[in-house]
Enzyme design. Sequence first.
Site, short mmCIF file in Angstrom:
data_model
loop_
_atom_site.label_atom_id
_atom_site.label_comp_id
_atom_site.label_asym_id
_atom_site.label_seq_id
_atom_site.Cartn_x
_atom_site.Cartn_y
_atom_site.Cartn_z
CG ASP A 30 -3.48 11.45 8.27
OD1 ASP A 30 -3.72 11.13 7.09
OD2 ASP A 30 -3.79 10.74 9.24
CG HIS A 31 -0.39 10.47 2.78
ND1 HIS A 31 -0.13 9.44 3.63
CD2 HIS A 31 -0.94 9.90 1.68
CE1 HIS A 31 -0.48 8.29 3.06
NE2 HIS A 31 -0.98 8.54 1.89
CG HIS A 86 -3.86 7.37 6.62
ND1 HIS A 86 -3.15 8.52 6.84
CD2 HIS A 86 -2.95 6.44 6.21
CE1 HIS A 86 -1.86 8.30 6.56
NE2 HIS A 86 -1.73 7.04 6.19
C1 BG6 Z 1 0.88 4.92 4.63
C2 BG6 Z 1 0.99 3.55 5.23
O1 BG6 Z 1 0.67 5.88 5.64
O2 BG6 Z 1 -0.21 4.94 3.72
C3 BG6 Z 1 1.17 2.51 4.14
O3 BG6 Z 1 2.09 3.50 6.11
C4 BG6 Z 1 0.07 2.62 3.12
O4 BG6 Z 1 1.20 1.20 4.68
C5 BG6 Z 1 -0.08 4.05 2.63
O5 BG6 Z 1 0.39 1.77 2.03
C6 BG6 Z 1 -1.31 4.20 1.77
O6 BG6 Z 1 -1.33 5.47 1.20
P1 BG6 Z 1 -2.12 5.73 -0.14
O7 BG6 Z 1 -2.00 7.21 -0.35
O8 BG6 Z 1 -1.48 4.93 -1.21
O9 BG6 Z 1 -3.54 5.29 0.12
#
Ligand code: BG6
Length: 512
Positions: free
Chosen positions: A198-199, A261
């Site tokens: 989960d980044h 997230h």
């Molecule tokens: C991804 C989603 O996991 O996270 C995307 O699939 C979203 O829809 C993105 O745009 C958002 O990531 P960050 O790091 O830009 O907040």
Amino acid sequence: METAALKNPLSEGLRLERTPEPCTVIIFGASGDLTMRKLIPALFSLAQQNLLPASFAVVGAARSPFSHDEFRDKMKSAIEEFADVGPQDANLVDSFVSGIYYNPSDPGKPDSFQNLDQLLSQIDKDRGTSGNRLFYLSTPPSLYAPICKALGQVQLHDSKGWTRIIIEKPFGRDLDSMRALNKDVLSVFEEDQVYRIDHYLGKETVQNIMVLRFANSIFEPLWSHHYIEHVQITAAESLGVEKRGGYYEQAGALRDMIQNHLFQVFTLVAMEPPVSLASNDVRDEKTKVVKAIRSFSHEEVPHFARRGQYGAGSINGKPVKGYREEDQVDPQSSTDTYAAVKLCVDNWRWAGTPFYLRSAKRMPKRISEIAIQFKRVPHGLFVDTEASSPTEPNRLIVRVQPDEGITVKFRAKLPGQAINIRNVNMDFDYGTSFGKKSPEAYERLLLDAMLGDSTLFARGDMVEASWELLMPVLDVWSEAAGDKFPNYAAGSWGPKESDDWLGSEERQWRRP
Ligand code: BG6
């Protein structure tokens, strides 16, 4: 089987900078966007920082028939486009790219996995990678289970070194599919080999939540229903669905952002202090707090959730189209591009203090934040003071991105003879305090997986508990077509229904 390495809580949780053991990273979905934009640039950035082992290789795996050299050229272009490459890095780019290989791989063709097995053994011999392997599934989710099975069939889940597998989100699209996927994955790998990525957990500001709470003594005494009125966790994006209409139609904001997230961020804010920083001690507490969230029935969904979909509007003064006009989107689509849920945590710390999670596309700006709103003073001494600004409650705002930092909002007396009160801010800003750019989330997470530290990865039981809780919302929303859609204009802060809902609870959505 995972080895017993890194069981020491200090080495696991409070990781000092260390380099992983020799290893090969095998990326499935190697011709996809994520590999080129994020994974390869992140690995290259680790190389720039000398954080990769001396014996290291990358194998790209996908259906397309590239030769090693064709794939190397593609990855070289990706590094040049998406990594931070300076003129001094030319040799490093070449040597990094020379350690990249390619194997055409299709789980429907067992031969291709036998070839992969042979290639990996050859790389172990040529580059000294010791049989340590990190697989990364960055393919469409429908291929996760077939790839795991195909790896199992050629015994690639178990080598003479360690073997781990990173699985991209979404991990399932509802409770049943999550359980089925988990079963398939765990029929080949052990839970401690599985790294559900989960980044958001790799973001510096998200990792700092634990430090804020548990390395300081001033916040923890306030961190409960005694002083906190409610919490809002927001992930707003100004972008629409871009080229991902096909995927997004199957997902929607609740599945795409909230179940994973925002739930992860929520757990870090709401969990109890873990007994140590060992991976499972931290993840036990996170799972516990998800299990403490009050579940709700299908009939109760209107008390706990709101959805929306953007129509045409404008962002930064530029007109943009509505969701239903986007590529690969059904013109009658009921997919949510805005989702908000209320979580009531039934435990001693949080009873009576709700958490609101909200995420949407096509908001006025890109901002992710956690807003902790404190209770008002018990008695208003200054109510009759003239010329004061309207009383705002005290807030602690953690700015996850952009402008990473933390702000405390409080009231102060304006200098002068009378008592005039204004709302003021006390600010901590990562950029000015540390003068250092935060690393990309994928760098930290890839490195942790190579080191065998799963603290920042989602454990199966928590993923399951979060799907379980959200199932009534998914069911109700899929049964009732979104006939009031679109219900907010691109570039606005979301549907009126959602504002009214919070209003009915005597609260307001923040407009950060
Ligand atoms: C991804 C989603 O996991 O996270 C995307 O699939 C979203 O829809 C993105 O745009 C958002 O990531 P960050 O790091 O830009 O907040």
